[in-house]
Design a protein around this motif. Structure first.
Motif, mmCIF file in Angstrom:
data_model
loop_
_atom_site.group_PDB
_atom_site.id
_atom_site.type_symbol
_atom_site.label_atom_id
_atom_site.label_comp_id
_atom_site.label_asym_id
_atom_site.label_seq_id
_atom_site.Cartn_x
_atom_site.Cartn_y
_atom_site.Cartn_z
ATOM 1 N N THR A 139 0.833 -1.199 0.000
ATOM 2 C CA THR A 139 0.000 0.000 0.000
ATOM 3 C C THR A 139 0.871 1.253 0.000
ATOM 4 O OG1 THR A 139 -1.746 -1.145 1.227
ATOM 5 C CG2 THR A 139 -1.805 1.269 1.239
ATOM 6 N N VAL A 140 0.654 2.118 -0.990
ATOM 7 C CA VAL A 140 1.360 3.393 -1.054
ATOM 8 C C VAL A 140 0.597 4.426 -0.231
ATOM 9 C CG1 VAL A 140 2.170 5.256 -2.553
ATOM 10 C CG2 VAL A 140 2.272 2.888 -3.351
ATOM 11 N N LEU A 141 1.300 5.096 0.667
ATOM 12 C CA LEU A 141 0.704 6.195 1.422
ATOM 13 C C LEU A 141 1.356 7.491 0.967
ATOM 14 C CD1 LEU A 141 0.474 4.750 5.067
ATOM 15 C CD2 LEU A 141 -1.342 4.911 3.338
ATOM 16 N N LEU A 142 0.642 8.237 0.154
ATOM 17 C CA LEU A 142 1.140 9.494 -0.398
ATOM 18 C C LEU A 142 0.389 10.636 0.278
ATOM 19 C CD1 LEU A 142 2.889 11.006 -2.450
ATOM 20 C CD2 LEU A 142 1.075 10.674 -4.135
ATOM 21 N N ASP A 143 0.968 11.139 1.383
ATOM 22 C CA ASP A 143 0.277 12.120 2.223
ATOM 23 C C ASP A 143 -1.098 11.584 2.613
ATOM 24 O OD1 ASP A 143 2.253 13.981 2.508
ATOM 25 O OD2 ASP A 143 1.522 15.340 0.969
ATOM 26 N N GLU A 144 -1.092 10.381 3.156
ATOM 27 C CA GLU A 144 -2.339 9.704 3.508
ATOM 28 C C GLU A 144 -2.248 9.097 4.904
ATOM 29 O OE1 GLU A 144 -4.372 7.641 -0.125
ATOM 30 O OE2 GLU A 144 -2.192 7.477 -0.399
ATOM 31 N N VAL A 145 -3.428 8.838 5.464
ATOM 32 C CA VAL A 145 -3.558 8.267 6.802
ATOM 33 C C VAL A 145 -4.219 6.900 6.687
ATOM 34 C CG1 VAL A 145 -4.619 8.554 9.071
ATOM 35 C CG2 VAL A 145 -3.748 10.550 7.843
ATOM 36 N N TRP A 146 -3.660 5.925 7.382
ATOM 37 C CA TRP A 146 -4.248 4.585 7.437
ATOM 38 C C TRP A 146 -4.500 4.244 8.887
ATOM 39 C CZ3 TRP A 146 -2.255 0.131 9.788
ATOM 40 C CH2 TRP A 146 -2.956 -1.051 9.523
ATOM 41 N N ASP A 147 -5.748 3.858 9.195
ATOM 42 C CA ASP A 147 -6.149 3.518 10.555
ATOM 43 C C ASP A 147 -6.270 2.004 10.671
ATOM 44 O OD1 ASP A 147 -7.399 3.177 13.050
ATOM 45 O OD2 ASP A 147 -8.527 5.039 12.853
ATOM 46 N N SER A 148 -5.528 1.426 11.600
ATOM 47 C CA SER A 148 -5.552 -0.030 11.772
ATOM 48 C C SER A 148 -6.860 -0.523 12.368
ATOM 49 C CB SER A 148 -4.395 -0.467 12.674
ATOM 50 O OG SER A 148 -4.614 -0.009 14.003
ATOM 51 N N GLY A 149 -7.617 0.401 12.993
ATOM 52 C CA GLY A 149 -8.826 0.002 13.690
ATOM 53 C C GLY A 149 -8.550 -0.563 15.069
ATOM 54 N N GLU A 150 -7.275 -0.518 15.479
ATOM 55 C CA GLU A 150 -6.870 -1.076 16.771
ATOM 56 C C GLU A 150 -6.227 -0.030 17.676
ATOM 57 O OE1 GLU A 150 -5.648 -5.421 14.794
ATOM 58 O OE2 GLU A 150 -4.128 -4.151 15.734
ATOM 59 N N GLY A 151 -6.323 1.229 17.292
ATOM 60 C CA GLY A 151 -5.700 2.286 18.086
ATOM 61 C C GLY A 151 -4.397 2.788 17.507
ATOM 62 N N LEU A 152 -3.867 2.087 16.503
ATOM 63 C CA LEU A 152 -2.635 2.494 15.829
ATOM 64 C C LEU A 152 -2.984 3.130 14.495
ATOM 65 C CD1 LEU A 152 0.494 2.447 15.498
ATOM 66 C CD2 LEU A 152 0.220 0.175 14.472
ATOM 67 N N VAL A 153 -2.450 4.330 14.264
ATOM 68 C CA VAL A 153 -2.691 5.054 13.018
ATOM 69 C C VAL A 153 -1.352 5.319 12.341
ATOM 70 C CG1 VAL A 153 -3.520 7.218 12.001
ATOM 71 C CG2 VAL A 153 -4.801 6.129 13.862
ATOM 72 N N LEU A 154 -1.274 5.003 11.054
ATOM 73 C CA LEU A 154 -0.059 5.200 10.276
ATOM 74 C C LEU A 154 -0.259 6.359 9.312
ATOM 75 C CD1 LEU A 154 2.756 4.281 9.273
ATOM 76 C CD2 LEU A 154 1.558 2.658 7.771
ATOM 77 N N VAL A 155 0.720 7.271 9.283
ATOM 78 C CA VAL A 155 0.687 8.411 8.371
ATOM 79 C C VAL A 155 1.906 8.328 7.459
ATOM 80 C CG1 VAL A 155 0.710 10.927 8.155
ATOM 81 C CG2 VAL A 155 -0.501 9.849 10.067
ATOM 82 N N GLY A 156 1.677 8.295 6.156
ATOM 83 C CA GLY A 156 2.772 8.274 5.200
ATOM 84 C C GLY A 156 2.893 9.605 4.502
ATOM 85 N N ARG A 157 4.023 10.286 4.693
ATOM 86 C CA ARG A 157 4.227 11.601 4.095
ATOM 87 C C ARG A 157 4.980 11.487 2.775
ATOM 88 N NH1 ARG A 157 5.641 16.633 7.498
ATOM 89 N NH2 ARG A 157 4.227 17.412 5.876
ATOM 90 N N ASP A 158 4.639 12.361 1.835
ATOM 91 C CA ASP A 158 5.424 12.467 0.616
ATOM 92 C C ASP A 158 6.797 13.018 0.988
ATOM 93 O OD1 ASP A 158 6.198 12.427 -2.012
ATOM 94 O OD2 ASP A 158 4.791 13.960 -2.703
ATOM 95 N N ASP A 159 7.768 12.859 0.085
ATOM 96 C CA ASP A 159 9.104 13.365 0.380
ATOM 97 C C ASP A 159 9.080 14.886 0.530
ATOM 98 O OD1 ASP A 159 12.074 12.796 0.513
ATOM 99 O OD2 ASP A 159 12.004 14.281 -1.094
ATOM 100 N N ARG A 160 9.947 15.397 1.384
ATOM 101 C CA ARG A 160 9.947 16.824 1.713
ATOM 102 C C ARG A 160 10.325 17.711 0.530
ATOM 103 N NH1 ARG A 160 15.274 18.979 3.191
ATOM 104 N NH2 ARG A 160 14.266 20.574 4.456
ATOM 105 N N GLU A 161 10.922 17.149 -0.519
ATOM 106 C CA GLU A 161 11.281 17.955 -1.686
ATOM 107 C C GLU A 161 10.084 18.204 -2.601
ATOM 108 O OE1 GLU A 161 14.715 16.381 -3.658
ATOM 109 O OE2 GLU A 161 15.888 16.254 -1.802
ATOM 110 N N GLN A 162 8.953 17.598 -2.277
ATOM 111 C CA GLN A 162 7.726 17.790 -3.049
ATOM 112 C C GLN A 162 6.757 18.682 -2.272
ATOM 113 O OE1 GLN A 162 8.035 16.424 -6.102
ATOM 114 N NE2 GLN A 162 9.982 15.677 -5.287
ATOM 115 N N ALA A 163 5.822 19.272 -2.996
ATOM 116 C CA ALA A 163 4.760 20.023 -2.327
ATOM 117 C C ALA A 163 3.875 19.015 -1.602
ATOM 118 C CB ALA A 163 3.940 20.805 -3.362
#
Length: 264
Positions: A139-163
């Motif tokens: 799963t690609v996370l491009l400035d996106e949030v993924w919720d495990s449904g178990e209390g853990l939330v993963l946030v994938g940020r785009d690289d800082r050189e991009q807007a």
């Protein structure tokens, strides 16, 4: 005698650097939080820069080793491929990494090299890259949030050189009692990430790779390698699965990282 000593030291440094580059170790950390209701094993790796230095056999060996840990979550934190990676090798590496077994899945965030933005003749398009990653079950996370449904939330940020979307905006809708893990390839916006998360994982620096580069990174108060406390939020910076540019590493070791998230 002076010339012989210099030659011996140079030879030793080259041999050590070559051995370090062909050896991948496991590094462990523990993070305790009262936001967690259960324990998690999170494995992350970054900076394979495939196949410019590392080879498929070593990656496959470590992928099997990671699967044997029965992780809950696997994170690929950028620069898995780069400008020197062919389209065939790009498909190959994600096929191998997509085969890692985990309970909640494998997630990818972009580094500054993955989309070959620095190349005048890229071997694949960003669209082809994203499609290949998805077809590998990652799963690609491009400035996106993924919720495990178990209390853990993963946030994938785009690289800082991009807007990209600010971290606070990405996590604005996340309940305060969730444990937020931000994956951000470069660690240089750690203060921004820390204000919106409970843990940050990064790569990019290669821990300097060639001594004394890492020393200078630290001298300029930049995050280089290891675990840091950023305004109360832990930041873990990996030295990377391999190096970049030169097939030598005389500072730190190549690694993948195991983070034990422990309910406190």
């Amino acid at each position: 005698r002076t010339g012989a000593a210099a030659a011996a030291l140079s030879t030793a440094a080259v041999c050590l650097g070559a051995w370090n580059m062909s050896t991948v170790v496991r590094t462990d950390y523990t993070v305790v939080s009262d936001k967690l209701d259960r324990d998690y094993t999170v494995v992350f790796l970054s900076d394979t820069h495939y196949d410019t230095i590392q080879n498929k056999a070593l990656v496959a060996e470590k992928a099997a080793e990671i699967s044997a840990l029965s992780p809950d979550l696997v994170l690929l934190v950028g620069d898995i491929v780069e400008e020197g990676t062919s389209a065939e090798s790009m498909r190959e590496i994600f096929d191998v990494l997509g085969g890692i077994e985990s309970r909640l899945g494998t997630f990818f965030v972009y580094g500054n090299h993955d989309r070959q933005f620095y190349s005048s003749s890229p071997a694949f398009t960003p669209e082809e890259l994203a499609r290949t990653i998805g077809e590998a079950g990652i799963t690609v996370l491009l400035d996106e949030v993924w919720d495990s449904g178990e209390g853990l939330v993963l946030v994938g940020r785009d690289d800082r050189e991009q807007a990209r979307v600010p971290a606070a905006e990405l996590t604005a809708g996340v309940p305060e009692d969730r444990f937020v893990l931000i994956a951000d390839h470069q660690p240089y916006t750690a203060e921004e990430d820390a204000a919106a998360s409970d843990l940050i994982v990064s790569g990019h620096t290669h821990a300097g790779q060639i001594f004394p580069a890492g020393v200078f990174i630290e001298l300029f108060n930049r995050y280089n390698y290891g675990r840091y406390d950023v305004n109360g939020t832990p930041l873990i910076v990996s030295s990377g699965f391999t190096g970049w540019g030169f097939p030598l590493r005389t500072q730190a070791r190549c690694e993948y990282v195991v983070v034990r998230l422990t309910a406190g």
